[in-house]
Design a protein around this motif. Structure first.
Motif, PDB file in Angstrom:
ATOM      1  N   LEU A   1       7.685   7.860  -7.828  1.00  0.00           N
ATOM      2  CA  LEU A   1       8.270   7.404  -9.024  1.00  0.00           C
ATOM      3  C   LEU A   1       6.402   6.868  -9.573  1.00  0.00           C
ATOM      4  O   LEU A   1       5.853   6.866  -9.235  1.00  0.00           O
ATOM      5  CB  LEU A   1       8.436   5.499  -9.018  1.00  0.00           C
ATOM      6  N   ILE A   2       6.629   7.007 -10.946  1.00  0.00           N
ATOM      7  CA  ILE A   2       5.789   6.892 -11.823  1.00  0.00           C
ATOM      8  C   ILE A   2       5.565   5.241 -12.774  1.00  0.00           C
ATOM      9  O   ILE A   2       6.891   5.323 -13.317  1.00  0.00           O
ATOM     10  CB  ILE A   2       5.863   7.638 -13.172  1.00  0.00           C
ATOM     11  N   VAL A   3       4.595   4.640 -12.479  1.00  0.00           N
ATOM     12  CA  VAL A   3       4.995   3.057 -12.508  1.00  0.00           C
ATOM     13  C   VAL A   3       3.973   3.221 -13.637  1.00  0.00           C
ATOM     14  O   VAL A   3       2.685   2.980 -14.027  1.00  0.00           O
ATOM     15  CB  VAL A   3       4.907   1.884 -11.920  1.00  0.00           C
ATOM     16  N   TYR A   4       4.672   2.864 -15.206  1.00  0.00           N
ATOM     17  CA  TYR A   4       3.815   2.523 -16.403  1.00  0.00           C
ATOM     18  C   TYR A   4       3.774   1.269 -16.257  1.00  0.00           C
ATOM     19  O   TYR A   4       5.026   0.371 -16.545  1.00  0.00           O
ATOM     20  CB  TYR A   4       4.111   3.523 -17.463  1.00  0.00           C
ATOM     21  N   GLY A   5       2.456   0.941 -16.690  1.00  0.00           N
ATOM     22  CA  GLY A   5       2.683  -1.009 -17.558  1.00  0.00           C
ATOM     23  C   GLY A   5       2.188  -1.740 -16.637  1.00  0.00           C
ATOM     24  O   GLY A   5       2.960  -3.262 -16.313  1.00  0.00           O
ATOM     25  N   SER A   6       2.230  -1.574 -15.460  1.00  0.00           N
ATOM     26  CA  SER A   6       1.991  -2.722 -14.513  1.00  0.00           C
ATOM     27  C   SER A   6       0.360  -3.039 -13.930  1.00  0.00           C
ATOM     28  O   SER A   6      -0.611  -2.558 -14.846  1.00  0.00           O
ATOM     29  CB  SER A   6       2.111  -2.127 -12.905  1.00  0.00           C
ATOM     30  N   VAL A   7       0.488  -3.996 -13.378  1.00  0.00           N
ATOM     31  CA  VAL A   7      -1.350  -4.732 -13.352  1.00  0.00           C
ATOM     32  C   VAL A   7      -1.442  -4.699 -11.862  1.00  0.00           C
ATOM     33  O   VAL A   7      -0.559  -4.028 -11.212  1.00  0.00           O
ATOM     34  CB  VAL A   7      -0.804  -6.220 -14.204  1.00  0.00           C
ATOM     35  N   ALA A   8      -3.016  -5.236 -12.109  1.00  0.00           N
ATOM     36  CA  ALA A   8      -3.372  -4.536 -10.650  1.00  0.00           C
ATOM     37  C   ALA A   8      -2.945  -4.959  -9.839  1.00  0.00           C
ATOM     38  O   ALA A   8      -2.543  -5.334  -8.414  1.00  0.00           O
ATOM     39  CB  ALA A   8      -5.074  -4.708 -10.202  1.00  0.00           C
TER      40      ALA A   8
END
Length: 340
Positions: free
Chosen positions: A123-130
């Protein structure tokens, strides 16, 4: 219709060698042979059987892309940066011999769990926070790569740009033009995300310059009237800024429009600078000065890293995330020395 046997004959190799190339077992094949097999596949327009490949490799040959999309009232790819990024990821995934599944939601963790249930290889996750990193890793057994995340965990695989350096470049440009009162506008919710790093870079540029101040930090997103509220605030004070740094090109464009609608000359009375250097910078008048990033390279780097993690398969081979990509100033018509 061409067969595996036809490709092997055209390339002058065995069917097993062709299979190794198709299934990504490149450690078993020389680079020259890989090039020859790929050319034969292209020349013969051979399309491998996806189901057979999955069974042979014990993989689905699918990669998931999870996009954080908090506002369903707006189109997923309405932001030019996001449209370019998703397109770049799709092209890189296809070139690597995989298929892409894209899903978007305000709930990144839940959506990642759903996409993962489709037996994706990674998976590539875009827009998540730390703060979401641990939960995402806890619920996913597959390799994960994060785009534009600022997790402090060393083990996390992150691909992104140097937003702090970009903020510094914005500040240095305006200071060199002679501006002494600056404003920053953007969505300020995340304490350690892309926008926060850009603001921190701007502050760093200002810190060592006597007489230069960030006189206003203004919360703004892409809601209707958000840019209008920004202009209302910074035009109402006695020490109104002579330059505004917007966290994105979209917001900068909206601010320029608001200023021009009110008869405020840009850049004569107010300079405006954006981030990302998307095509809108060239389409508008005055053309927008922007801090550029190589969005296609960022998307391709994320895919390359994920494919390496997938193909490593836990064998212990060291796979390191690339360094953050640099940002650079592209000067256009929307910034100029302030009127004295």
């Amino acid at each position: 219709m061409s067969s595996l046997r036809d490709v092997a004959a055209a390339a002058g190799v065995s069917r097993m060698t062709v299979s190794n190339v198709i299934n990504g077992h490149h450690h078993k094949v020389s680079p020259a042979t890989i090039t020859r097999v790929r050319q034969a596949i292209k020349d013969l327009e051979y399309v491998p059987d996806a189901q057979a490949r999955s069974l042979a490799a014990n993989r689905s040959r699918m990669i998931g892309l999870v996009v954080h999309h908090p506002d369903e009232r707006r189109g997923l790819l309405e932001n030019p940066h996001d449209a370019i990024l998703v397109g770049a990821v799709e092209r890189a995934v296809t070139a690597a011999g995989y298929s892409l599944i894209t899903a978007s939601s305000a709930d990144v963790v839940g959506t990642a769990r759903t996409v993962g249930s489709w037996r994706t290889d990674g998976l590539i996750v875009y827009g998540s926070v730390a703060d979401e990193i641990n939960e995402l890793e806890r619920t996913q057994a597959r390799p994960l790569v994060f785009l534009d995340n600022y997790s402090r965990e060393q083990r996390v695989n992150v691909v992104g740009v140097d937003d702090h350096q970009g903020g510094m470049a914005a500040g240095q440009h305006l200071i060199e033009l002679g501006h002494r009162r600056l404003a920053f506008a953007g969505p300020l919710g995340a304490t350690d995300g892309v926008v926060a790093r850009r603001l921190a870079g701007l502050r760093a540029a200002v810190a060592d310059e006597p007489g230069v101040h960030i006189v206003q930090v203004l919360p703004a997103d892409h809601e209707p009237r958000s840019a209008a509220r920004v202009v209302d605030q910074f035009r109402s004070g006695r020490d109104a800024p002579t330059a505004v740094v917007a966290a994105s090109d979209v917001l900068a464009t909206e601010i320029v429009g608001e200023l021009l609608d009110r008869g405020v000359d840009v850049p004569g009375l107010v300079s405006v600078l954006g981030f990302d250097d998307t095509a809108v910078c060239r389409w508008m008048r005055p053309q927008l000065t922007s801090i550029a990033q190589d969005i296609p390279a960022k998307g391709a780097a994320a895919v390359e890293l994920l494919v390496r993690l997938i193909e490593d398969g836990g064998t212990g081979t060291a796979v390191h995330a690339p360094p953050r990509l640099p940002m650079s100033l592209v000067r256009r018509q929307s910034t100029a020395p302030p009127r004295v």
